[in-house]
Design a protein around this motif. Structure first.
Motif, PDB file in Angstrom:
ATOM      1  N   LEU A   1       0.833  -1.199   0.000  1.00 47.96           N
ATOM      2  CA  LEU A   1       0.000   0.000   0.000  1.00 47.96           C
ATOM      3  C   LEU A   1       0.875   1.260   0.000  1.00 47.96           C
ATOM      4  O   LEU A   1       0.594   2.220  -0.725  1.00 47.96           O
ATOM      5  CB  LEU A   1      -0.937  -0.003   1.215  1.00 47.96           C
ATOM      6  CG  LEU A   1      -1.952   1.131   1.294  1.00 47.96           C
ATOM      7  CD1 LEU A   1      -2.840   1.158   0.054  1.00 47.96           C
ATOM      8  CD2 LEU A   1      -2.793   0.984   2.548  1.00 47.96           C
TER       9      LEU A   1
ATOM     10  N   ASP B   1      -6.139   5.813  -5.031  1.00 46.18           N
ATOM     11  CA  ASP B   1      -6.888   4.811  -4.264  1.00 46.18           C
ATOM     12  C   ASP B   1      -6.139   4.464  -2.978  1.00 46.18           C
ATOM     13  O   ASP B   1      -6.750   4.193  -1.951  1.00 46.18           O
ATOM     14  CB  ASP B   1      -7.108   3.537  -5.088  1.00 46.18           C
ATOM     15  CG  ASP B   1      -8.146   3.745  -6.178  1.00 46.18           C
ATOM     16  OD1 ASP B   1      -9.001   4.647  -6.017  1.00 46.18           O
ATOM     17  OD2 ASP B   1      -8.103   3.016  -7.177  1.00 46.18           O
ATOM     18  N   ALA B   2      -4.822   4.487  -3.066  1.00 46.90           N
ATOM     19  CA  ALA B   2      -4.007   4.166  -1.894  1.00 46.90           C
ATOM     20  C   ALA B   2      -4.207   5.208  -0.798  1.00 46.90           C
ATOM     21  O   ALA B   2      -4.311   4.857   0.377  1.00 46.90           O
ATOM     22  CB  ALA B   2      -2.539   4.055  -2.275  1.00 46.90           C
TER      23      ALA B   2
ATOM     24  N   ASN C   1      -6.842   6.986  -0.318  1.00 46.68           N
ATOM     25  CA  ASN C   1      -8.183   6.746   0.225  1.00 46.68           C
ATOM     26  C   ASN C   1      -8.180   5.579   1.218  1.00 46.68           C
ATOM     27  O   ASN C   1      -8.814   5.637   2.269  1.00 46.68           O
ATOM     28  CB  ASN C   1      -9.188   6.495  -0.892  1.00 46.68           C
ATOM     29  CG  ASN C   1      -9.447   7.747  -1.705  1.00 46.68           C
ATOM     30  OD1 ASN C   1      -9.289   8.860  -1.214  1.00 46.68           O
ATOM     31  ND2 ASN C   1      -9.824   7.567  -2.956  1.00 46.68           N
ATOM     32  N   LYS C   2      -7.447   4.518   0.860  1.00 37.72           N
ATOM     33  CA  LYS C   2      -7.347   3.359   1.769  1.00 37.72           C
ATOM     34  C   LYS C   2      -6.640   3.747   3.060  1.00 37.72           C
ATOM     35  O   LYS C   2      -7.054   3.346   4.149  1.00 37.72           O
ATOM     36  CB  LYS C   2      -6.599   2.211   1.086  1.00 37.72           C
ATOM     37  CG  LYS C   2      -7.404   1.516   0.013  1.00 37.72           C
ATOM     38  CD  LYS C   2      -6.573   0.435  -0.669  1.00 37.72           C
ATOM     39  CE  LYS C   2      -7.312  -0.132  -1.866  1.00 37.72           C
ATOM     40  NZ  LYS C   2      -6.474  -1.038  -2.659  1.00 37.72           N
TER      41      LYS C   2
ATOM     42  N   GLU D   1      -9.014   5.732   5.159  1.00 38.90           N
ATOM     43  CA  GLU D   1      -9.988   4.839   5.813  1.00 38.90           C
ATOM     44  C   GLU D   1      -9.367   4.100   6.991  1.00 38.90           C
ATOM     45  O   GLU D   1     -10.005   3.903   8.021  1.00 38.90           O
ATOM     46  CB  GLU D   1     -10.537   3.826   4.807  1.00 38.90           C
ATOM     47  CG  GLU D   1     -11.508   4.416   3.808  1.00 38.90           C
ATOM     48  CD  GLU D   1     -11.900   3.411   2.731  1.00 38.90           C
ATOM     49  OE1 GLU D   1     -11.818   2.189   2.973  1.00 38.90           O
ATOM     50  OE2 GLU D   1     -12.299   3.850   1.636  1.00 38.90           O
ATOM     51  N   MET D   2      -8.126   3.681   6.833  1.00 36.25           N
ATOM     52  CA  MET D   2      -7.456   2.898   7.869  1.00 36.25           C
ATOM     53  C   MET D   2      -7.094   3.732   9.104  1.00 36.25           C
ATOM     54  O   MET D   2      -7.203   3.262  10.221  1.00 36.25           O
ATOM     55  CB  MET D   2      -6.161   2.279   7.320  1.00 36.25           C
ATOM     56  CG  MET D   2      -6.366   1.134   6.370  1.00 36.25           C
ATOM     57  SD  MET D   2      -4.786   0.616   5.640  1.00 36.25           S
ATOM     58  CE  MET D   2      -3.825   0.214   7.078  1.00 36.25           C
TER      59      MET D   2
END
Length: 192
Positions: free
Chosen positions: A9, A19-20, A22-23, A26-27
């Motif tokens: 990631l 997208d990374a 965003n991940k 979220e994390m």
């Protein structure tokens, strides 16, 4: 997420993969928010810190080592952003206090004597002109010192709704005070 997934990631993130980010958001955003809120005690400041952290992360993505412990890095950046926020608040408070003192001194020297009691009454009247729900939310915030989350829980509404009502209330009062001049706006900023 295991360390292999975290490294993948991180590589994707460093390669400008949106997208990374965003991940990652979220994390980590909830943990970082809770950490910042535990020190700053206001939702707005904690959210600002989290936003600052992720903007900083994006800006410095190329400089992050592939072996970095991303969580540790994010908490360090968050801690620094919290400290920066404290410093800013202290400076802001000193500035506003100095401005208030200067205004009070110059108020005593000017021909235009501004009656603070009349201004306070005007502000109270403007608050009373707010729609009932907005007025209630604004009073819970200003008079009882409740946080957005506490108000939302008490009234069984969303935090976003509380924020919206507070913003609109402040905007309404401020717009109506602009006609009363600089001292009125200063009083609004310092005391409301």
């Amino acid at each position: 997420m295991n360390s292999v997934e975290a490294k993948i990631l991180l590589k994707q993130f460093k390669a400008n993969d949106k997208d990374a980010i965003n991940k990652l958001y979220e994390m980590f955003s909830r943990k970082l928010y809770n950490f910042a809120f535990s020190y700053l005690k206001t939702e707005e400041d904690a959210l600002d810190v989290v936003q600052t952290v992720f903007v900083n992360l994006w800006d410095k993505r190329k400089n992050i080592s592939d072996d970095s412990n991303l969580e540790s890095y994010l908490f360090t950046v968050t801690k620094n952003a919290v400290i920066s926020t404290f410093r800013k608040k202290v400076q802001e408070k000193k500035y506003l206090e100095n401005l208030r003192q200067t205004t009070v001194l110059s108020y005593n020297d000017t021909d235009e004597k501004y009656d603070y009691e009349i201004l306070y009454e005007k502000i109270q009247k403007l608050i009373e002109e707010l729609p009932e729900k907005r007025r209630h939310i604004f009073k819970l915030y200003k008079e009882e010192g409740l946080s957005n989350k506490e108000i939302a829980e008490k009234l069984n509404i969303s935090v976003k709704t509380v924020e919206d009502h507070k913003t609109k209330a402040k905007h309404f009062i401020k717009n109506n005070l602009e006609k009363s001049g600089f001292i009125a706006l200063l009083l609004f900023e310092v005391f409301l």
